[in-house]
Design a protein around this motif. Structure first.
Motif, PDB file in Angstrom:
ATOM      1  N   VAL A   1     -37.246 -52.869 -43.250  1.00  0.00           N
ATOM      2  CA  VAL A   1     -36.313 -51.742 -43.204  1.00  0.00           C
ATOM      3  C   VAL A   1     -36.922 -50.531 -43.906  1.00  0.00           C
ATOM      4  O   VAL A   1     -36.830 -49.399 -43.424  1.00  0.00           O
ATOM      5  CB  VAL A   1     -34.965 -52.113 -43.859  1.00  0.00           C
ATOM      6  N   ALA A   2     -37.559 -50.789 -45.045  1.00  0.00           N
ATOM      7  CA  ALA A   2     -38.187 -49.689 -45.787  1.00  0.00           C
ATOM      8  C   ALA A   2     -39.251 -48.998 -44.949  1.00  0.00           C
ATOM      9  O   ALA A   2     -39.417 -47.769 -45.032  1.00  0.00           O
ATOM     10  CB  ALA A   2     -38.799 -50.226 -47.088  1.00  0.00           C
TER      11      ALA A   2
ATOM     12  N   LYS B   1     -26.100 -45.766 -38.527  1.00  0.00           N
ATOM     13  CA  LYS B   1     -25.898 -45.512 -39.952  1.00  0.00           C
ATOM     14  C   LYS B   1     -26.854 -46.373 -40.765  1.00  0.00           C
ATOM     15  O   LYS B   1     -27.204 -47.493 -40.356  1.00  0.00           O
ATOM     16  CB  LYS B   1     -24.444 -45.808 -40.342  1.00  0.00           C
ATOM     17  N   PRO B   2     -27.288 -45.879 -41.922  1.00  0.00           N
ATOM     18  CA  PRO B   2     -28.265 -46.625 -42.731  1.00  0.00           C
ATOM     19  C   PRO B   2     -27.819 -48.041 -43.077  1.00  0.00           C
ATOM     20  O   PRO B   2     -28.629 -48.969 -43.038  1.00  0.00           O
ATOM     21  CB  PRO B   2     -28.403 -45.752 -43.989  1.00  0.00           C
ATOM     22  N   TRP B   3     -26.529 -48.236 -43.409  1.00  0.00           N
ATOM     23  CA  TRP B   3     -26.084 -49.571 -43.789  1.00  0.00           C
ATOM     24  C   TRP B   3     -26.163 -50.532 -42.608  1.00  0.00           C
ATOM     25  O   TRP B   3     -26.411 -51.739 -42.792  1.00  0.00           O
ATOM     26  CB  TRP B   3     -24.677 -49.526 -44.373  1.00  0.00           C
TER      27      TRP B   3
ATOM     28  N   LEU C   1     -28.402 -53.971 -42.793  1.00  0.00           N
ATOM     29  CA  LEU C   1     -27.841 -55.291 -42.476  1.00  0.00           C
ATOM     30  C   LEU C   1     -28.558 -55.930 -41.288  1.00  0.00           C
ATOM     31  O   LEU C   1     -28.807 -57.138 -41.278  1.00  0.00           O
ATOM     32  CB  LEU C   1     -26.342 -55.158 -42.187  1.00  0.00           C
ATOM     33  N   THR C   2     -28.908 -55.109 -40.297  1.00  0.00           N
ATOM     34  CA  THR C   2     -29.636 -55.623 -39.135  1.00  0.00           C
ATOM     35  C   THR C   2     -31.002 -56.161 -39.546  1.00  0.00           C
ATOM     36  O   THR C   2     -31.417 -57.246 -39.114  1.00  0.00           O
ATOM     37  CB  THR C   2     -29.802 -54.523 -38.073  1.00  0.00           C
ATOM     38  N   GLY C   3     -31.701 -55.403 -40.388  1.00  0.00           N
ATOM     39  CA  GLY C   3     -33.010 -55.855 -40.853  1.00  0.00           C
ATOM     40  C   GLY C   3     -32.929 -57.139 -41.656  1.00  0.00           C
ATOM     41  O   GLY C   3     -33.752 -58.049 -41.488  1.00  0.00           O
ATOM     42  N   ALA C   4     -31.933 -57.227 -42.552  1.00  0.00           N
ATOM     43  CA  ALA C   4     -31.781 -58.434 -43.367  1.00  0.00           C
ATOM     44  C   ALA C   4     -31.454 -59.640 -42.493  1.00  0.00           C
ATOM     45  O   ALA C   4     -32.017 -60.737 -42.677  1.00  0.00           O
ATOM     46  CB  ALA C   4     -30.687 -58.221 -44.411  1.00  0.00           C
ATOM     47  N   LEU C   5     -30.526 -59.479 -41.545  1.00  0.00           N
ATOM     48  CA  LEU C   5     -30.125 -60.584 -40.678  1.00  0.00           C
ATOM     49  C   LEU C   5     -31.267 -61.061 -39.794  1.00  0.00           C
ATOM     50  O   LEU C   5     -31.561 -62.268 -39.709  1.00  0.00           O
ATOM     51  CB  LEU C   5     -28.934 -60.159 -39.812  1.00  0.00           C
TER      52      LEU C   5
END
Length: 390
Positions: free
Chosen positions: A120-121, A374-376, A380-384
């Motif tokens: 994500v970063a 949106k950033p959040w 969340l997409t990247g983490a999942l």
């Protein structure tokens, strides 16, 4: 009074959310900040944010934390600066202190969702680079400064590289744009006078000089610890990674933590969001429990607070000077180059090590830039997907 309290609560909640989601190190933090404070909230204009980043890059201390403090200061005064710092650092401080108390590793650094957040970063910083490059290096001269900065940093990485390059870029900008900079620069709403700023700088310098002199006289473990962490925060250029060897020399030979405990804490510090300077929270807690962790955290971040509060009133005046604007043209272009070099190493090199990770980075970048997610949602997409695929 109610409006002021609402404003301070807003500063805290936004910085807390950033502290919970800003993975990837200081350069990634600056990209997250820009997205939140410039693009979404419009608390600062692009140039105001760039000038604040340039200042944080030029003075010692944790750059991203100082930018956050500066934004909090502009929005809510000294209390706003402290609340912004508290929200951004609190999540990683709590995690690292709990980890130090447990004194065991849970394998968190290898979790798939952590790797997903690192990717994500990559997407966040790539988007920020495009936007900042378009605004801060729009002509051939400034683009050349940015490119040369990237090249130099990729082949010459020392503690003083960034400071030397920023100074050189400022001189180049002054020469190239002297008398040509005609941008109307509105003053930042700095709620501190120059006299107050000078007082903060005097406190910063006084502690830096007096603490080592009193150390042999006081001769207590707590005073020694405060002096060590304060000097680490006051004398380090280049961000959190640079402070690690300095801290190692202070705490391991003194027997405060073992070499294995030091490395375990470093691994955990890499895995949590927020500033890497919160590694001091782990070290202080490992050495002397919760009081030690709180003291070490306060000592290492205090110089950053004193510096940003002390320098910002003078910086606000300097950035409105026509000749200084020319220097800032060069400095801001240099900052774009610094971000681009850091985008490659360590952000890209540590996050993208396979074709799957590269594909995930492209997907997240597309969500940000083309789908305007949106950033959040992107976080969340990247983490999942990281947990499922990596």
């Amino acid at each position: 009074m109610r409006e002021r309290e609402t404003n301070l609560l807003s500063i805290f909640m936004i910085s807390l959310r950033l502290g919970l989601t800003s993975f990837g190190g200081p350069i990634a933090h600056l990209a997250f900040f820009r997205q939140e404070y410039v693009e979404r909230r419009r608390w600062l204009k692009e140039k105001e944010y760039a000038d604040l980043v340039a200042l944080a890059q030029f003075i010692p201390g944790p750059a991203s934390s100082q930018v956050g403090m500066g934004i909090g200061l502009l929005r809510g005064g000294l209390l706003g600066a402290f609340i912004s710092f508290l929200g951004f650092t609190l999540p990683s401080v709590v995690v690292l202190m709990v980890f130090a108390l447990a004194l065991q590793s849970y394998g968190l650094t290898d979790a798939g969702w952590i790797q997903g957040l690192k990717v994500v970063a990559v997407a966040i910083v790539a988007q920020a680079l495009i936007g900042m490059g378009r605004n801060l290096a729009p002509d051939r001269n400034r683009a050349t400064i940015a490119v040369l900065t990237i090249i130099v940093l990729l082949v010459w990485q020392t503690v003083f590289s960034q400071v030397v390059l920023i100074a050189a870029a400022g001189a180049a900008g002054y020469i190239l744009y002297k008398g040509k900079a005609n941008e109307s620069t509105t003053p930042m709403p700095v709620p501190l006078s120059k006299k107050t700023g000078a007082g903060f700088l005097a406190v910063f310098t006084g502690l830096l000089v007096i603490l080592p002199l009193l150390r042999p006289v006081v001769n207590t473990w707590w005073f020694d610890m405060w002096d060590s962490f304060y000097r680490a925060g006051a004398l380090v250029f280049g961000g959190g990674h640079v402070v690690l060897p300095l801290l190692e020399r202070e705490v391991v030979p003194a027997g405060l933590v073992t070499a294995d405990e030091f490395l375990a804490g470093y691994g955990m510090a890499q895995a949590v969001p927020g500033p890497l300077f919160t590694f001091a929270s782990y070290l202080g807690t490992a050495a002397s429990g919760i009081p030690g962790g709180i003291m070490a955290t306060a000592a290492i971040f205090l110089p950053a607070f004193l510096l940003i509060a002390g320098v910002l009133p003078f910086w606000n005046t300097a950035r409105q000077n026509r000749s200084m604007q020319g220097a800032l043209y060069g400095i801001n272009a240099c900052v774009v180059g610094i971000l681009a070099a850091a985008f490659y190493d360590p952000i890209f090199t540590s996050a993208v090590q396979s074709s799957i990770e590269a594909a995930l980075a492209v997907l997240l970048f597309g969500l940000l830039v083309f789908w305007k997610a949106k950033p959040w949602v992107v976080v969340l997409t990247g983490a999942l997907l990281g947990q499922l695929l990596l």
